[in-house]
Design a protein around this motif. Structure first.
Motif, PDB file in Angstrom:
ATOM      1  N   ASP A  43      39.619  57.553  61.364  1.00  0.00           N
ATOM      2  CA  ASP A  43      40.589  57.848  60.268  1.00  0.00           C
ATOM      3  C   ASP A  43      41.032  59.061  60.804  1.00  0.00           C
ATOM      4  O   ASP A  43      42.341  59.339  60.208  1.00  0.00           O
ATOM      5  N   LYS A  44      40.200  60.101  61.026  1.00  0.00           N
ATOM      6  CA  LYS A  44      40.909  61.635  61.359  1.00  0.00           C
ATOM      7  C   LYS A  44      42.175  61.491  62.630  1.00  0.00           C
ATOM      8  O   LYS A  44      42.984  62.086  62.631  1.00  0.00           O
ATOM      9  N   LEU A  45      41.706  60.348  63.587  1.00  0.00           N
ATOM     10  CA  LEU A  45      42.412  60.410  64.714  1.00  0.00           C
ATOM     11  C   LEU A  45      43.773  59.836  64.364  1.00  0.00           C
ATOM     12  O   LEU A  45      44.965  60.223  64.862  1.00  0.00           O
ATOM     13  N   LEU A  46      43.615  58.836  63.470  1.00  0.00           N
ATOM     14  CA  LEU A  46      45.027  58.341  62.876  1.00  0.00           C
ATOM     15  C   LEU A  46      46.013  59.181  62.267  1.00  0.00           C
ATOM     16  O   LEU A  46      47.113  59.302  62.213  1.00  0.00           O
ATOM     17  N   ARG A  47      45.018  60.043  61.186  1.00  0.00           N
ATOM     18  CA  ARG A  47      46.072  61.060  60.678  1.00  0.00           C
ATOM     19  C   ARG A  47      46.552  62.081  61.777  1.00  0.00           C
ATOM     20  O   ARG A  47      47.781  62.600  61.434  1.00  0.00           O
ATOM     21  N   LEU A  48      45.611  62.441  62.777  1.00  0.00           N
ATOM     22  CA  LEU A  48      46.274  63.508  63.728  1.00  0.00           C
ATOM     23  C   LEU A  48      47.397  63.034  64.527  1.00  0.00           C
ATOM     24  O   LEU A  48      48.412  63.572  64.788  1.00  0.00           O
ATOM     25  N   SER A  49      47.150  61.636  64.634  1.00  0.00           N
ATOM     26  CA  SER A  49      48.732  60.992  65.501  1.00  0.00           C
ATOM     27  C   SER A  49      50.004  61.021  64.559  1.00  0.00           C
ATOM     28  O   SER A  49      50.973  61.278  65.056  1.00  0.00           O
ATOM     29  N   ARG A  73      51.006  65.210  74.109  1.00  0.00           N
ATOM     30  CA  ARG A  73      49.676  65.396  73.365  1.00  0.00           C
ATOM     31  C   ARG A  73      48.975  64.099  72.973  1.00  0.00           C
ATOM     32  O   ARG A  73      47.774  63.567  73.418  1.00  0.00           O
ATOM     33  N   MET A  74      50.057  63.247  72.465  1.00  0.00           N
ATOM     34  CA  MET A  74      49.461  61.923  71.938  1.00  0.00           C
ATOM     35  C   MET A  74      49.133  61.139  72.923  1.00  0.00           C
ATOM     36  O   MET A  74      48.115  60.334  72.992  1.00  0.00           O
ATOM     37  N   ALA A  75      49.950  61.312  73.836  1.00  0.00           N
ATOM     38  CA  ALA A  75      49.756  60.298  75.168  1.00  0.00           C
ATOM     39  C   ALA A  75      48.557  60.743  75.913  1.00  0.00           C
ATOM     40  O   ALA A  75      47.472  59.738  76.426  1.00  0.00           O
ATOM     41  N   GLN A  76      48.196  61.923  75.934  1.00  0.00           N
ATOM     42  CA  GLN A  76      46.741  62.448  76.417  1.00  0.00           C
ATOM     43  C   GLN A  76      45.750  62.024  75.649  1.00  0.00           C
ATOM     44  O   GLN A  76      44.542  61.629  76.104  1.00  0.00           O
ATOM     45  N   ILE A  77      45.832  62.000  74.324  1.00  0.00           N
ATOM     46  CA  ILE A  77      44.718  61.414  73.255  1.00  0.00           C
ATOM     47  C   ILE A  77      44.492  59.897  73.689  1.00  0.00           C
ATOM     48  O   ILE A  77      43.315  59.601  73.835  1.00  0.00           O
ATOM     49  N   ILE A  78      45.418  59.284  73.967  1.00  0.00           N
ATOM     50  CA  ILE A  78      45.510  57.796  74.202  1.00  0.00           C
ATOM     51  C   ILE A  78      44.736  57.603  75.432  1.00  0.00           C
ATOM     52  O   ILE A  78      43.780  56.822  75.572  1.00  0.00           O
ATOM     53  N   ALA A  79      45.091  58.309  76.427  1.00  0.00           N
ATOM     54  CA  ALA A  79      44.610  58.162  78.000  1.00  0.00           C
ATOM     55  C   ALA A  79      43.164  58.566  77.771  1.00  0.00           C
ATOM     56  O   ALA A  79      42.321  57.874  78.385  1.00  0.00           O
ATOM     57  N   SER A  80      42.732  59.643  77.105  1.00  0.00           N
ATOM     58  CA  SER A  80      41.125  59.851  76.858  1.00  0.00           C
ATOM     59  C   SER A  80      40.386  58.817  76.132  1.00  0.00           C
ATOM     60  O   SER A  80      39.198  58.713  76.375  1.00  0.00           O
ATOM     61  N   GLU A  81      41.154  58.370  75.007  1.00  0.00           N
ATOM     62  CA  GLU A  81      40.273  57.418  74.383  1.00  0.00           C
ATOM     63  C   GLU A  81      40.212  55.984  74.942  1.00  0.00           C
ATOM     64  O   GLU A  81      39.350  55.332  74.475  1.00  0.00           O
ATOM     65  N   ARG A 126      43.121  72.027  62.198  1.00  0.00           N
ATOM     66  CA  ARG A 126      42.225  71.807  61.601  1.00  0.00           C
ATOM     67  C   ARG A 126      41.611  70.284  61.952  1.00  0.00           C
ATOM     68  O   ARG A 126      40.162  70.324  62.156  1.00  0.00           O
ATOM     69  N   ILE A 127      42.300  69.260  61.948  1.00  0.00           N
ATOM     70  CA  ILE A 127      41.787  67.828  62.335  1.00  0.00           C
ATOM     71  C   ILE A 127      41.199  67.866  63.839  1.00  0.00           C
ATOM     72  O   ILE A 127      40.162  67.588  64.023  1.00  0.00           O
ATOM     73  N   SER A 128      41.816  68.520  64.595  1.00  0.00           N
ATOM     74  CA  SER A 128      41.273  68.557  65.930  1.00  0.00           C
ATOM     75  C   SER A 128      40.099  69.422  66.256  1.00  0.00           C
ATOM     76  O   SER A 128      39.152  68.930  66.766  1.00  0.00           O
ATOM     77  N   SER A 129      39.928  70.547  65.314  1.00  0.00           N
ATOM     78  CA  SER A 129      38.653  71.164  65.470  1.00  0.00           C
ATOM     79  C   SER A 129      37.725  70.214  64.806  1.00  0.00           C
ATOM     80  O   SER A 129      36.512  70.435  65.224  1.00  0.00           O
ATOM     81  N   GLN A 130      37.990  69.758  63.723  1.00  0.00           N
ATOM     82  CA  GLN A 130      36.942  68.847  62.992  1.00  0.00           C
ATOM     83  C   GLN A 130      36.361  67.863  63.976  1.00  0.00           C
ATOM     84  O   GLN A 130      34.996  67.595  64.233  1.00  0.00           O
ATOM     85  N   ILE A 131      37.348  66.971  64.600  1.00  0.00           N
ATOM     86  CA  ILE A 131      36.951  66.177  65.626  1.00  0.00           C
ATOM     87  C   ILE A 131      35.979  66.382  66.931  1.00  0.00           C
ATOM     88  O   ILE A 131      34.951  66.121  66.971  1.00  0.00           O
ATOM     89  N   THR A 132      36.475  67.647  67.241  1.00  0.00           N
ATOM     90  CA  THR A 132      35.713  68.262  68.329  1.00  0.00           C
ATOM     91  C   THR A 132      34.425  68.758  68.142  1.00  0.00           C
ATOM     92  O   THR A 132      33.440  68.708  68.922  1.00  0.00           O
ATOM     93  N   SER A 133      34.342  69.503  66.956  1.00  0.00           N
ATOM     94  CA  SER A 133      33.088  70.086  66.500  1.00  0.00           C
ATOM     95  C   SER A 133      31.899  69.222  66.176  1.00  0.00           C
ATOM     96  O   SER A 133      30.878  69.024  66.438  1.00  0.00           O
ATOM     97  N   ARG A 134      32.316  68.058  65.633  1.00  0.00           N
ATOM     98  CA  ARG A 134      31.653  67.037  65.125  1.00  0.00           C
ATOM     99  C   ARG A 134      31.169  66.039  66.093  1.00  0.00           C
ATOM    100  O   ARG A 134      30.259  65.575  66.293  1.00  0.00           O
TER     101      ARG A 134
END
Length: 137
Positions: A43-49, A73-81, A126-134
């Motif tokens: 859900d957070k990743l969709l919002r970040l997108s 950055r979006m392409a990097q997220i997709i590649a890493s996921e 904020r969203i990126s930080s929440q995803i990475t910290s959690r």
């Protein structure tokens, strides 16, 4: 960029390109209310997108001279996921939705568009930080 990073047959690299209003959203993305269930942070990743799509439009509109920074950055997220096709399509559709929403609202840089860009930048951080910290991503 996506086609080079993913050797398997996939969507052409233009799928992450912000829509110009003439491209239909990917068919898989039409069911936006279906849960992604691939990761607990989806859900957070969709919002970040969506935030990244908005930033791609707003920051470029207001002369930030960042080029393809937010799309890349979006392409990097997709590649890493390494998402399945339906999940990737939903992430791309959200990016495009963020882009389209503001491209229809703002055609020139205004104080409102600058404020929106600032708010979206802060939300993205904020969203990126929440995803990475959690979730350690």
């Amino acid at each position: 960029a996506l086609a080079q990073q993913n050797p398997a047959p996939a969507k052409p690299a233009t799928t992450t390109k912000p829509a110009d209003g003439n491209d239909p959203a990917p068919k898989e993305a039409a069911k936006d209310d279906e849960p992604l269930t691939s990761a607990p942070y989806d859900d957070k990743l969709l919002r970040l997108s969506e935030v990244l799509g908005a930033l791609h439009q707003l920051r470029n509109l207001c002369g930030a001279n960042e080029g393809e920074k937010w799309r890349d950055r979006m392409a990097q997220i997709i590649a890493s996921e390494k998402p399945k096709a339906s999940r990737e399509a939903r992430l791309i559709a959200r990016f495009n939705r963020g882009y389209r929403g503001f491209s229809q609202t703002y055609t020139t840089c205004t104080s409102s568009s600058l404020l929106a860009a600032d708010r979206y930048l802060k939300e993205g951080i904020r969203i990126s930080s929440q995803i990475t910290s959690r979730y350690g991503r």
